[in-house]
Design a protein around this motif. Structure first.
Motif, PDB file in Angstrom:
ATOM      1  N   ILE A  15      44.873  32.545  48.570  1.00  0.00           N
ATOM      2  CA  ILE A  15      43.420  32.396  48.430  1.00  0.00           C
ATOM      3  C   ILE A  15      42.797  33.682  47.886  1.00  0.00           C
ATOM      4  N   ALA A  18      43.882  34.168  44.200  1.00  0.00           N
ATOM      5  CA  ALA A  18      43.213  33.150  43.385  1.00  0.00           C
ATOM      6  C   ALA A  18      41.763  33.530  43.127  1.00  0.00           C
ATOM      7  N   GLU A  19      41.080  34.009  44.151  1.00  0.00           N
ATOM      8  CA  GLU A  19      39.682  34.402  43.981  1.00  0.00           C
ATOM      9  C   GLU A  19      39.563  35.588  43.022  1.00  0.00           C
ATOM     10  N   ARG A  22      40.225  34.214  39.530  1.00  0.00           N
ATOM     11  CA  ARG A  22      39.053  33.415  39.153  1.00  0.00           C
ATOM     12  C   ARG A  22      37.941  34.309  38.621  1.00  0.00           C
ATOM     13  N   GLY A  32      37.657  27.996  36.854  1.00  0.00           N
ATOM     14  CA  GLY A  32      38.282  28.629  38.000  1.00  0.00           C
ATOM     15  C   GLY A  32      39.617  28.030  38.357  1.00  0.00           C
ATOM     16  N   LEU A  33      39.785  26.704  38.166  1.00  0.00           N
ATOM     17  CA  LEU A  33      41.048  26.086  38.565  1.00  0.00           C
ATOM     18  C   LEU A  33      42.209  26.570  37.699  1.00  0.00           C
ATOM     19  N   GLU A  36      43.439  29.449  39.474  1.00  0.00           N
ATOM     20  CA  GLU A  36      44.144  29.044  40.686  1.00  0.00           C
ATOM     21  C   GLU A  36      45.566  28.584  40.377  1.00  0.00           C
ATOM     22  N   SER A  74      42.990  20.674  51.521  1.00  0.00           N
ATOM     23  CA  SER A  74      42.148  21.247  50.480  1.00  0.00           C
ATOM     24  C   SER A  74      41.701  20.192  49.477  1.00  0.00           C
ATOM     25  N   ALA A 143      36.397  19.847  40.528  1.00  0.00           N
ATOM     26  CA  ALA A 143      36.380  21.306  40.620  1.00  0.00           C
ATOM     27  C   ALA A 143      35.500  21.918  39.529  1.00  0.00           C
ATOM     28  N   GLU A 147      31.897  23.708  40.070  1.00  0.00           N
ATOM     29  CA  GLU A 147      31.839  25.117  39.649  1.00  0.00           C
ATOM     30  C   GLU A 147      30.676  25.357  38.697  1.00  0.00           C
ATOM     31  N   SER A 279      40.500  26.460  46.837  1.00  0.00           N
ATOM     32  CA  SER A 279      41.433  26.823  45.763  1.00  0.00           C
ATOM     33  C   SER A 279      42.883  26.527  46.113  1.00  0.00           C
TER      34      SER A 279
END
Length: 391
Positions: A15, A18-19, A22, A32-33, A36, A74, A143, A147, A279
Motif C-alpha cells: 500500500i 503503491a501510493e 501513484r 493511479g491503477l 498500483e 479491496s 477506479a 480517481e 489499491s
C-alpha cells in the motif's frame, strides 16, 4: 501467527509503495491503477521480492492466503463504493442500449476467439479463452472514474454497461462449464440456464433495491458503521452460493444502499476504507505476474489476445454508445474505457488451469492479456475522458 504477521507487513508495504508510485505517475497524468499494477510487478515475489526473499532466507514477500483475502476485500469494497456513489441512475439512464453494448461487447470477443483458437488449441481451451476475453474489469473502470471524479451521461453508460457486462460473462462462463462436462446438452437446457441466471439476478436486484433502503432508514445511526457491511457480505454470500461473482453482489449492495437516507454517512465510511485498502487488489494482480516466464510463445499469444479483446470489445460497444450519446468522441472514449479485462480474465484463467482445460502458455497468455488491456485501456480512457470535457 508468524505467517499472518508477514502478510500484514506485505500488505502495508504494498500500500505504501503503491501510493508513492501513484503520486509519481500523477505528475505524468497516468491513472493511479497503473502505478498500483506496476508496484505489484516490481516488488512482487517474481521480481524485487524474490531478491529480498533470497537475502533474508525466508518468503518475506509473498502472495499468500492472507494477502489474497484482503485483496478480495479491496475489490469488493471498490465495486460497492461505486454502486453506492452512482445508485440506479446509470442503469436507468443507459437502459436497453447499455445492456446491448454490454452483451455484444462480451459476445464478439468470445465468438471470434473461439473461432480462431479452436483449430489450434482445441474446443475446450478455445471456449475458456473466449470466456476470459468477454467481461470488462468493472474494478478498473470504477477506479478511474472515482480517481478523476468523472460524471455525466457517458459515464452512466460506462458504469451500466460494465456492471451488466459481468452478468453477461457469467452466463457465458456458465454455458462454457456446462459444455466442458462433455455430456450432450440441448438448446432448451442451455436456454433455461441462461434465463434462470438473468431472472435470479433481476429478482435479487429488485428485492434489494426495495427492501434494503427501508431497513437502513429505520435503523439507528449508532449501527450505521456495521449494517452496510452485513448487507454487503450477506448479499455476497447468497449470490456466490448461487454461482454469481462477488463483483455483481457488491454492486447490487451499493446500489441498494444508495437509495437510503443514510447513504452520505455510508459513503464517508467506504471512502475511508478505500483510502487505505483501495489499491491492494491491483497491486496483488501485478504481483502475480511472473515476467521471468514470459517467452516468445507466451508473448505472441498475449499480444494476439490483447488485440482481439481490445478491437472486438470496441466494435461491440461503440455503435450502441454512439446511438445513446450521439457524439463520436464520447462514444469512442466509452468503448475504449471498456477494454480493461483485469480481475475477470484472471479469475477465469485460474479456473481454466484448476480444471485442466488451459495449459501454462494459454494461462499466461490470458494473464498478460488481462494486464495489457487494463494498462492500455485505462491510460487511453483517462486521456480521452479528459478531452471530452470531464473535470
Amino acid at each position: 501467527m508468524e505467517e499472518a504477521l508477514i502478510a500484514l507487513f506485505d500488505i502495508s508495504l504494498f500500500i505504501l509503495v503503491a501510493e508513492t508510485i501513484r503520486s509519481l505517475l500523477s505528475k505524468y497524468n497516468l491513472p493511479g491503477l497503473v502505478g498500483e499494477i506496476l508496484t505489484g510487478i516490481a516488488i512482487g515475489p517474481y521480481a524485487l521480492g524474490y531478491v529480498i526473499n533470497e537475502l533474508v532466507g525466508f518468503p518475506l514477500i509473498s502472495i499468500d492466503v492472507y494477502v489474497q483475502f484482503l485483496a478480495e476485500f479491496s475489490v469488493i469494497l471498490l465495486i460497492f463504493a461505486s454502486g453506492l456513489e452512482h445508485g440506479l441512475a446509470p442503469i436507468k439512464s443507459a437502459g436497453i442500449l447499455g445492456f446491448l453494448g454490454a452483451t455484444f461487447g462480451a459476445l464478439l470477443p468470445f465468438l471470434v476467439s473461439f473461432y480462431i483458437y479452436s483449430p489450434k488449441f482445441g474446443d475446450d481451451s478455445a471456449l475458456m479463452l473466449g470466456a476470459s476475453m468477454g467481461a470488462t474489469s468493472l474494478a478498473a473502470v470504477v477506479a478511474i472514474i472515482e480517481e478523476e471524479q468523472l460524471k455525466g451521461k457517458d459515464i452512466n453508460f460506462l458504469v451500466s454497461a460494465s456492471a451488466v457486462d459481468d452478468v453477461v460473462d457469467l452466463i457465458l462462463l456458465s454455458i462454457v462449464l456446462v459444455l466442458l462436462q462433455g455430456n450432450s446438452v440441448s438448446f432448451e437446457s442451455l436456454g433455461l440456464k441462461v434465463i434462470s441466471l438473468i431472472v435470479i439476478w433481476a429478482v435479487i436486484l429488485i428485492i434489494s433495491v426495495i427492501v434494503i433502503p427501508k431497513v437502513a432508514n429505520r435503523l439507528s445511526d449508532k449501527y450505521i458503521e456495521e449494517f452496510p457491511f452485513v448487507v454487503l457480505f450477506g448479499l455476497t454470500l447468497i449470490m456466490v452460493s448461487l454461482g454469481y461473482s462477488p463483483i455483481i453482489s457488491a454492486f447490487i449492495a451499493g446500489v441498494s444502499l444508495a437509495n437510503s437516507s443514510k447513504s452520505p454517512k455510508i459513503i464517508q465510511i467506504s471512502n475511508t476504507l478505500l483510502s487505505i485498502f483501495g489499491s491492494l487488489f491491483f497491486v496483488t494482480v501485478g504481483a502475480q505476474v511472473n515476467v521471468l516466464e514470459l517467452n516468445i510463445n507466451t508473448l505472441i499469444l498475449s499480444l494476439e489476445l490483447t488485440g482481439i479483446a481490445s478491437l472486438l470489445k470496441w466494435i461491440g460497444v461503440f455503435p450502441f454508445a454512439l446511438i445513446y450519446l450521439r457524439d463520436i468522441r464520447s462514444a469512442n472514449a466509452i468503448a475504449i474505457g471498456m477494454i480493461p479485462r483485469g480481475e475477470t480474465g484472471l479469475v477465469i484463467a485460474s479456473l481454466g488451469m484448476s480444471i485442466g482445460v488451459l495449459n501454462q502458455i494459454e494461462f499466461q497468455g490470458i494473464v498478460f492479456m488481462s494486464l495489457l488491456t487494463t494498462l492500455m485501456g485505462s491510460i487511453l480512457f483517462k486521456v480521452l475522458a479528459k478531452r471530452t470535457n470531464h473535470p
